[in-house]
Design a protein around this motif. Structure first.
Motif, mmCIF file in Angstrom:
data_model
loop_
_atom_site.group_PDB
_atom_site.id
_atom_site.type_symbol
_atom_site.label_atom_id
_atom_site.label_comp_id
_atom_site.label_asym_id
_atom_site.label_seq_id
_atom_site.Cartn_x
_atom_site.Cartn_y
_atom_site.Cartn_z
ATOM 1 N N LEU A 181 0.851 -1.187 0.000
ATOM 2 C CA LEU A 181 0.000 0.000 0.000
ATOM 3 C C LEU A 181 0.890 1.241 0.000
ATOM 4 O O LEU A 181 1.740 1.395 0.868
ATOM 5 C CB LEU A 181 -0.898 -0.018 1.249
ATOM 6 C CG LEU A 181 -1.944 1.080 1.374
ATOM 7 C CD1 LEU A 181 -2.979 0.976 0.256
ATOM 8 C CD2 LEU A 181 -2.643 1.007 2.731
ATOM 9 N N CYS A 182 0.687 2.097 -0.978
ATOM 10 C CA CYS A 182 1.575 3.257 -1.125
ATOM 11 C C CYS A 182 1.122 4.439 -0.279
ATOM 12 O O CYS A 182 0.014 4.477 0.216
ATOM 13 C CB CYS A 182 1.669 3.654 -2.593
ATOM 14 S SG CYS A 182 2.622 2.462 -3.533
ATOM 15 N N GLY A 183 2.014 5.421 -0.177
ATOM 16 C CA GLY A 183 1.744 6.612 0.615
ATOM 17 C C GLY A 183 2.431 6.526 1.954
ATOM 18 O O GLY A 183 3.451 5.846 2.099
ATOM 19 N N THR A 184 1.849 7.195 2.936
ATOM 20 C CA THR A 184 2.476 7.228 4.257
ATOM 21 C C THR A 184 1.928 6.096 5.133
ATOM 22 O O THR A 184 1.058 5.346 4.704
ATOM 23 C CB THR A 184 2.200 8.583 4.932
ATOM 24 O OG1 THR A 184 0.794 8.813 4.888
ATOM 25 C CG2 THR A 184 2.917 9.700 4.224
ATOM 26 N N ARG A 185 2.432 6.019 6.359
ATOM 27 C CA ARG A 185 2.034 4.930 7.259
ATOM 28 C C ARG A 185 1.545 5.498 8.591
ATOM 29 O O ARG A 185 2.122 5.249 9.638
ATOM 30 C CB ARG A 185 3.223 3.973 7.467
ATOM 31 C CG ARG A 185 3.623 3.245 6.194
ATOM 32 C CD ARG A 185 5.021 2.693 6.213
ATOM 33 N NE ARG A 185 6.024 3.722 6.367
ATOM 34 C CZ ARG A 185 6.372 4.602 5.431
ATOM 35 N NH1 ARG A 185 5.827 4.553 4.238
ATOM 36 N NH2 ARG A 185 7.261 5.539 5.681
ATOM 37 N N PRO A 186 0.479 6.277 8.536
ATOM 38 C CA PRO A 186 -0.003 6.930 9.768
ATOM 39 C C PRO A 186 -0.924 6.032 10.586
ATOM 40 O O PRO A 186 -1.251 4.913 10.170
ATOM 41 C CB PRO A 186 -0.789 8.124 9.221
ATOM 42 C CG PRO A 186 -1.303 7.650 7.900
ATOM 43 C CD PRO A 186 -0.326 6.637 7.367
ATOM 44 N N ALA A 187 -1.345 6.541 11.749
ATOM 45 C CA ALA A 187 -2.365 5.842 12.522
ATOM 46 C C ALA A 187 -3.653 5.864 11.709
ATOM 47 O O ALA A 187 -3.921 6.812 10.981
ATOM 48 C CB ALA A 187 -2.573 6.550 13.857
ATOM 49 N N GLY A 188 -4.456 4.819 11.837
ATOM 50 C CA GLY A 188 -5.730 4.781 11.124
ATOM 51 C C GLY A 188 -5.740 3.848 9.930
ATOM 52 O O GLY A 188 -6.757 3.722 9.262
ATOM 53 N N VAL A 189 -4.612 3.184 9.659
ATOM 54 C CA VAL A 189 -4.609 2.142 8.632
ATOM 55 C C VAL A 189 -4.630 0.810 9.365
ATOM 56 O O VAL A 189 -3.670 0.461 10.046
ATOM 57 C CB VAL A 189 -3.366 2.227 7.714
ATOM 58 C CG1 VAL A 189 -3.411 1.134 6.658
ATOM 59 C CG2 VAL A 189 -3.264 3.598 7.071
#
Lengths: 162, 406, 472
Positions: free
Chosen positions: B125-133
């Motif tokens: 999964l691309c993009g950032t790795r913030p809370a909520g995934v």
């Protein structure tokens, strides 16, 4: 049964006003509104105009695309591969029902619960709201936490011990 | 510690296998890593379980409860919860946890550890790795067991059943589920769930669509999503932004086979290759449930585990029928796999399970040995998302058995 | 003025922590501050985890000098800290013998032990090497280390020896009062004789506040794949392609935990750590050219780190604009390897003598239950029955492991901080099993509400509230 009900659930008047509120909150949920308009008040279908709905039958993996014409009390189903499709479609347009599962708050955390039988689809949110009102002390598997929820004749029971 | 049959995993497969092993005369030990028996069923508070096995519609916790009560009542079964198997060796396993660190010896071992969810990392999964995934199973645990709300504006990636169930659950709890995105052209979720979890609540299900990028530094702030081409590559000019605070992943399940990596595995199911006794290529090691192949109904898991438990029990007592000539069962055109993949020559009925590659309508499925039809079944319709079975008499088989669509 | 620190270190990455550690060891009163909820949350948590041999930097450069010296210091420091450091060697592979020879000359010039290998030698070490690889440079003195565990333990050792760490600090202003720095954050005021700017990507913002030199910074994003421990890779040493002007290229290496890393890409741009399709595809094609048969289906995680680059070399300097300020800028690769040597150099710049105090305290190393001997385990089970509770099934981490990580000299309260210390959640299920267990442990032990537990930094709360509370 060690149930402490902080708010009673049998206030018909309140339920009535709440129902109105819920209907309002559902205003964007057109599909439900449409169905609930047809199915409300126990199968009384007094529509004068013909309505056509499309749905996919879930009775078997075939997944027939059904076309359902509703004209007053007259329901005509086409596209079905077998008779089960007709039964399915008729129920979906006249009085769709669902089992509702949610959880109830207790002093020991949340516990899962369900309606013991399907209730009219348009009452799903109301039913969840009724359970939401409860703050119980302790419950165990099989406890009835609401009897005859929303006058449906169906109870809400606890489905787990932890 | 010593036992006849050791069952690793106390979910529906493990409990059913243990009950059956006990019923067939063995002393059984169940080792479960969580604090209670029941496995993932405990968090599946929705209905739809038990229609085949108990002939009534139950929720996950109720299904688990019934099995748990049977297991607890069975004097031949010893249960260890909060116990983690750390290594599987020849007829013995090493555990840690509530039991301390020790080895349990067994005459037969049953793998019943189920499967795990594919993660953001598994699908890159691309993009950032913030809370909520979060995976759908984690969301399910947080909401249903811990009573916590994961977010208010939700996008669900993947239309697996748990994702669909959680779309409804989060909606009922007051979240706005904006969409379910499915990269494939069809959903692997049950039709009933699409209707009752999405259509009932007007939640859009977008096919050939996926998340291009997760946005947000500390917390999810939104996703760029859009359509994919036939090679599953993003089509740039379909890209749109959707504001949300939570991304729920329901993108598939993987049998938890790493600890038993020494057995021969199927490339299709990622589970062990087994014979009609649910025996792997290590004779003392059996496998059933979602670690063998991912099921869509827990009822089938319980039924399959019942067989595995019985055979493991017989093996432990030296009563498993002597092995005769091995006959392979192969999946013909149109099938993605068939299981078990071998039987032994001789009389008897065998039930094989399989999945279809594509939807078929009004076909007869046959099990053949050469021109000899061993069994057949007419189906009105079959879809890849639904596991099917066929029972046939193997006594007529002398060589390779193949499954065909006619 | 209540307390005056000899030095305030702004930025708790591996460089800041190394300086912090060294200064406390020579008896200086130090504080280290950071805006994040843990140390090592920038480039120090997202890199290859390599301690480079030192053949690569331009001879005569600061990079070359500090790399070689830093790497030489590493084994002793890691041993003292109890941080696993594994000597695995580095292999630079290619098909151009001349380029390899040039690299060897560089290594010789830097005083680094290197040797040239032919294909047969390479194959013996790395059977999975790609067909077209014919020649390589092998540097035996290269290591792998967990860059965050190293930073964390350095910090904790400094704390037990009198250093102070302040996290979640937002810098507001700094000025000189009576020859001292008066540094204000949203929560605190600090007074210090000297300040070290080791803010990494935030270097210029900090420089502005302290009226020190700003330097042009380039953010170079590097994406990585993390592989499952059981992924079929046999990589006994770190494998690099021949370096290009963009850096050392996509490498393949084991980690000290037994996983494998493949990356990084090299993309200049904004300071963000996003992972992209293009980047991941780039890694796949490049790594495939070195090692045959990498199965990317065994990837369990992708991440990106940002290397901050300023010109060709590291900047380690005394500020000429602000007395008492030391600038550490553009500490990109080999920053981790150089960190111990940078600390020594900062000492020199600050005019402190490198003489360590007597009777320094040791830090208790991180040791998980699963890594202990049966005898130790028996003892641990007696001491803390919470070792009987399983938190992380993939990495076999107990509840007591998690709890003891929460009560170390450096207080933490985020899920990722626990992950960096214990490995809970690092495994193949990527915290599917342990996430809520870790959250609950933090909630219980730190007295934080479940929904207020952070994943990483402020603003990353794991939930938005209890069910029934959150309604439109």
């Amino acid at each position: 049964m060690a149930i402490k009900q902080t708010k009673t659930t049998e206030k018909n008047q309140k339920t009535q006003t709440q129902k109105l509120k819920v209907e309002k909150s559902l205003s964007q949920r057109k599909e439900i509104k449409k169905v609930s308009a047809q199915s409300a008040k126990n199968n009384v279908t007094n529509k004068t105009t013909t309505q056509t709905r499309h749905m996919i039958c879930i009775m078997c993996p075939m997944g027939c695309s059904l076309t359902v014409k509703v004209d007053g009390e007259n329901v005509e189903v086409t596209g079905n591969g077998c008779n089960r499709g007709v039964v399915f479609a008729k129920e979906e347009v006249t009085c769709p029902k669902r089992i509702v599962t949610t959880s109830v708050k207790t002093e020991h955390g949340v516990r899962s619960c369900k309606t013991t039988a399907p209730i009219p689809k348009n009452l799903i949110f109301d039913c969840v709201k009724e359970v939401e009102k409860l703050r119980l002390k302790d419950v165990k598997y099989g406890d009835i936490i609401i009897k005859n929820v929303l006058g449906t004749g169906v109870d809400v029971v606890v489905t787990a011990n932890c | 510690m010593k036992t006849d049959v050791l069952v690793i995993g106390g979910g529906p497969a493990g409990m059913s296998a243990a009950l059956s092993a006990s019923e067939n005369g063995s002393k059984v030990v169940i080792v479960e890593r969580d604090e209670i028996l029941g496995g993932i069923l405990n968090q599946c508070i929705h209905n739809g379980f038990g229609l085949h096995y108990f002939k009534e519609e139950l929720t996950g916790p109720e299904f688990a409860h019934r099995f748990r009560e049977m297991v607890e009542a069975d004097k031949n079964i010893t249960v260890f919860t909060s116990a983690l198997v750390t290594k599987i060796g020849e007829k013995k396993v090493e555990v840690m946890g509530a039991l301390g660190v020790q080895t349990i010896e067994a005459k037969a071992v049953i793998l019943a550890m189920g499967c795990r969810e594919r993660t953001a990392g598994n699908i890159s999964l691309c993009g950032t790795r913030p809370a909520g995934v979060l995976t759908a199973g984690t969301v399910q645990k947080m909401v249903n067991i811990d009573g916590k709300m994961v977010g208010k504006d939700v996008v669900i990636l993947g239309s697996g059943d748990i994702g669909l169930i959680m779309a409804r659950r989060l909606t009922l709890e007051g979240a706005k589920v904006h969409a379910v995105l499915e990269i494939n052209k069809t959903s692997s979720g049950l039709r009933r769930n699409i209707m009752q979890c999405l259509e009932d609540f007007n939640i859009p299900l977008l096919y050939n669509t996926t998340i291009f990028e997760v946005v947000g530094k500390d917390r999810v702030e939104g996703v760029w999503f859009g359509q994919v081409d036939e090679n599953m590559k993003p089509i740039d000019n379909t890209k749109k932004f959707l504001k949300c605070d939570t991304v729920v992943l329901s993108v598939g399940l993987i049998p938890e086979m790493e600890m038993a990596d020494f057995v021969t595995k199927s490339r299709v199911t990622n589970g062990a290759v087994v014979n009609e006794f649910y025996q792997t290529d290590k004779q003392w090691l059996f496998s059933c449930g979602n670690i063998l192949h991912v099921h869509d109904l827990v009822d089938n898991v319980a039924l399959e585990a019942k067989l595995a438990g019985k055979f493991a029990s017989l093996y432990a007592q030296g009563k498993l029928p002597p092995r005769t000539k091995k006959i392979p069962i192969v999946a013909g055109e149109g099938f993605s796999y068939v299981l078990p993949s071998k039987v032994y020559e001789g009389a008897g009925q065998v039930e094989v399970k399989f999945r279809l590659k594509e939807k078929v309508v009004r076909k007869t499925l046959t099990a053949k040995c050469g021109a000899n039809i061993l069994g057949k079944r007419f189906i009105l319709a079959g879809v890849p998302g639904e596991m099917m079975s066929l029972t046939f008499d193997k006594s007529g088989a002398t060589g390779r058995i193949s499954l065909e669509i006619e | 003025m209540d307390k005056i620190y000899d030095c305030l270190i702004v930025g708790a990455g591996v460089v800041g922590a190394s300086v912090f550690n060294k200064l406390t060891r020579i008896g200086k009163k130090c504080a280290m501050i950071d805006h994040a909820s843990d140390v090592a949350t920038g480039a120090s948590k997202a890199n290859s985890g390599l301690v480079h041999a030192g053949y690569d930097p331009e001879p005569g450069s600061l990079k070359a000098k500090l790399n070689v010296r830093g790497t030489a210091l590493m084994p002793e420091i890691c041993q003292r800290l109890g941080v696993p450091l594994k000597k695995c060697g580095a292999l630079v592979v290619g098909d151009d013998a001349e380029k390899i020879a040039n690299l060897k000359a560089r290594g010789d010039a830097n005083g680094v032990e290197v040797e040239i290998w032919d294909r047969a030698q390479i194959l013996q070490k790395v059977p999975q090497i790609s067909e077209h690889i014919s020649v390589a440079l092998f540097a035996p003195n290269a290591y792998i280390v967990s860059p965050y565990l190293f930073t964390i333990t350095l910090t904790e050792e400094a704390i037990v020896n009198g250093g102070e760490v302040f996290l979640e600090e937002d810098l507001i202003s700094a000025k000189k009062v009576d020859g001292f720095f008066e540094v204000k954050t949203k929560k605190n005021t600090f007074h210090a004789k000297t300040v070290v700017n080791s803010a990494g990507a935030g270097y210029n913002e900090v420089a502005k506040i302290f009226k020190g030199e700003e330097h042009p910074l380039l953010f170079r994003r590097g994406e990585y794949f993390v592989f499952d421990k059981q992924c079929g890779l046999e990589v006994p040493c770190t494998i690099f392609p021949l370096p290009t002007k963009f850096g050392k290229g996509v490498l393949v290496t084991a980690t000290v935990d037994g996983n494998f890393l493949v990356g990084p890409t090299s993309e200049d741009g904004e300071n963000n750590t996003q992972v992209t399709n293009a980047g991941l595809d780039d890694i796949k094609s490049k790594a495939g050219g070195m090692i045959a048969g990498i199965n990317f289906r065994h990837a369990i995680r992708e991440f990106a780190g940002v290397r901050v680059i300023s010109g060709d070399d590291f900047i380690v300097e005394k500020s000429s604009l602000q007395e008492g300020l030391v600038n550490l800028a553009g500490i990109c690769s080999p920053g981790l390897s150089s960190a111990p040597a940078i600390a020594e150099m900062v000492l020199e710049l600050l005019g402190f003598e490198n003489v360590e105090k007597k009777n320094l305290k040791k830090i208790q190393p991180y040791k998980m239950f699963k890594d202990c001997s049966p005898k130790e385990q028996a003892q641990m089970l007696k001491q803390d029955p919470r070792h009987k509770e399983i938190v992380c099934k993939c990495e076999k981490i107990t509840k007591a492991d998690v709890i003891s990580a929460l009560h170390r000299p450096l207080a933490i309260h985020s899920v990722d901080a626990v992950k960096r210390r214990t490995n809970a959640g690092m495994g193949r299920c990527q915290s599917g099993f342990c996430f809520t267990k870790v959250v609950k442990a933090i909630s219980e032990e730190c007295g934080v509400k479940y929904e207020k537990v952070l994943k990483e930094n402020r603003g990353s709360e794991v939930a938005v509230g209890e069910i029934r509370e959150v309604k439109e």
